[in-house]
Design a protein around this motif. Sequence first.
Motif, PDB file in Angstrom:
ATOM      1  N   ALA A 139       3.065  -8.490  -7.460  1.00 55.04           N
ATOM      2  CA  ALA A 139       2.067  -7.444  -7.262  1.00 55.04           C
ATOM      3  C   ALA A 139       0.694  -7.910  -7.743  1.00 55.04           C
ATOM      4  O   ALA A 139      -0.320  -7.644  -7.085  1.00 55.04           O
ATOM      5  CB  ALA A 139       2.493  -6.178  -7.999  1.00 55.04           C
ATOM      6  N   ARG A 143      -2.733  -8.115  -5.537  1.00 55.68           N
ATOM      7  CA  ARG A 143      -3.922  -7.352  -5.961  1.00 55.68           C
ATOM      8  C   ARG A 143      -5.141  -8.250  -6.033  1.00 55.68           C
ATOM      9  O   ARG A 143      -6.265  -7.831  -5.731  1.00 55.68           O
ATOM     10  CB  ARG A 143      -3.666  -6.698  -7.322  1.00 55.68           C
ATOM     11  CG  ARG A 143      -2.727  -5.508  -7.259  1.00 55.68           C
ATOM     12  CD  ARG A 143      -2.544  -4.881  -8.634  1.00 55.68           C
ATOM     13  NE  ARG A 143      -1.571  -3.801  -8.608  1.00 55.68           N
ATOM     14  CZ  ARG A 143      -1.837  -2.557  -8.250  1.00 55.68           C
ATOM     15  NH1 ARG A 143      -3.079  -2.218  -7.910  1.00 55.68           N
ATOM     16  NH2 ARG A 143      -0.895  -1.626  -8.245  1.00 55.68           N
ATOM     17  N   ARG A 153      -4.232   4.335  -2.900  1.00 50.46           N
ATOM     18  CA  ARG A 153      -3.131   4.673  -1.991  1.00 50.46           C
ATOM     19  C   ARG A 153      -2.887   3.543  -0.986  1.00 50.46           C
ATOM     20  O   ARG A 153      -1.741   3.200  -0.692  1.00 50.46           O
ATOM     21  CB  ARG A 153      -3.445   5.966  -1.251  1.00 50.46           C
ATOM     22  CG  ARG A 153      -2.343   6.418  -0.300  1.00 50.46           C
ATOM     23  CD  ARG A 153      -2.734   7.692   0.437  1.00 50.46           C
ATOM     24  NE  ARG A 153      -2.989   8.786  -0.490  1.00 50.46           N
ATOM     25  CZ  ARG A 153      -3.393   9.987  -0.105  1.00 50.46           C
ATOM     26  NH1 ARG A 153      -3.590  10.242   1.181  1.00 50.46           N
ATOM     27  NH2 ARG A 153      -3.601  10.938  -1.000  1.00 50.46           N
ATOM     28  N   SER A 156      -1.184   0.597  -2.803  1.00 49.71           N
ATOM     29  CA  SER A 156       0.230   0.873  -3.053  1.00 49.71           C
ATOM     30  C   SER A 156       1.062   0.701  -1.785  1.00 49.71           C
ATOM     31  O   SER A 156       2.165   0.142  -1.823  1.00 49.71           O
ATOM     32  CB  SER A 156       0.400   2.288  -3.603  1.00 49.71           C
ATOM     33  OG  SER A 156      -0.242   2.432  -4.850  1.00 49.71           O
ATOM     34  N   GLU A 160       4.004  -2.144  -1.295  1.00 50.13           N
ATOM     35  CA  GLU A 160       5.371  -1.752  -0.948  1.00 50.13           C
ATOM     36  C   GLU A 160       5.920  -2.612   0.188  1.00 50.13           C
ATOM     37  O   GLU A 160       7.110  -2.933   0.218  1.00 50.13           O
ATOM     38  CB  GLU A 160       5.404  -0.278  -0.565  1.00 50.13           C
ATOM     39  CG  GLU A 160       6.810   0.243  -0.305  1.00 50.13           C
ATOM     40  CD  GLU A 160       6.834   1.732  -0.016  1.00 50.13           C
ATOM     41  OE1 GLU A 160       7.891   2.241   0.376  1.00 50.13           O
ATOM     42  OE2 GLU A 160       5.778   2.390  -0.179  1.00 50.13           O
TER      43      GLU A 160
END
Length: 312
Positions: A139, A143, A153, A156, A160
């Motif tokens: 992750a 990022r 949002r 995320s 996912e």
Amino acid sequence: MRHEDLWSIGELAEQAGVTVKTVRFYSDGGLLHEASRSAGGHRRFAPDALERLRLIRSLRSLDLSVPEVRRILDEQGEWGGALEDAVAGRLRALGSELRALRWREAALRLVQECPPGERAERLLLIGSVTTPPSTAPLARFWRGWLPPRMPARSISAFLEAAVPPPPDDPEPVQVLAYARLNALVTRPCSGAERPQPEAHRVARADRVAALYTGLAEAYELAGTQIRRDREPGAGEALDGFVAAYASAYGTRDTPGFRRLLSGRLATDPRLDGYWDLATVVLTAPGGPPEPTPGSAHDWLLEALHAQNTATA
């Protein structure tokens, strides 16, 4: 109750099939209540202490803690929230323990089954990740790769799709793939090694989130085609793919734009190694390869190139 109807600590222990030390431990902890004390200060228990002691042992056999057992007994036999909470908590903990054991077993098989000359490398790889592995390094990698100022949002949703979850019951090959993914995203690298794709950097800053949302929808449609073993071609997935870029650039979807986009995407940096490993992690043993955003992107890019060639 008459004194002769009470049991000594030894008699209670014998009836319950436990040691005197065990009875004393539960009595001192307030779980097992004594009825009285003898003239010499020895504990005396009523017959119903046997049932309570057996209940305590049953709860403890489920690996519930002494404080949890106390809360359950304090509910006066209602078997309500305290018992439900304790059992649910233990099931969660046991599930985590079982996942860790399955990963450890697969890692051991990985070392056992590989050629002796490769064992040192594999030991270093699997030793660098937790058991089961954390998705946090993956992750963090993404990022740092994503464009700035993306809404939380949208980030995320992308994570996912891009970060494969560790399988609950992995095969050795999946353990190795996840360890290599971890090594790939945590190795020191310069900014030149993982730049933001040019096709994304030229998009309008206020439309970057919409770009990724549109791409996610196109990738999902393409994934359906991949699972059906369809050849790359025109259709809803490709149209959505191109439309996402056209909207981000503030232009229209035209044959000229499709040619421009095809060329721009073809020269962008690729992360094929990451997606190849992610496919191994996600794919069930013996099953067809599971689509990833990377394989969906390749399918769509090939479809775009084929369409441009046909209409040139």
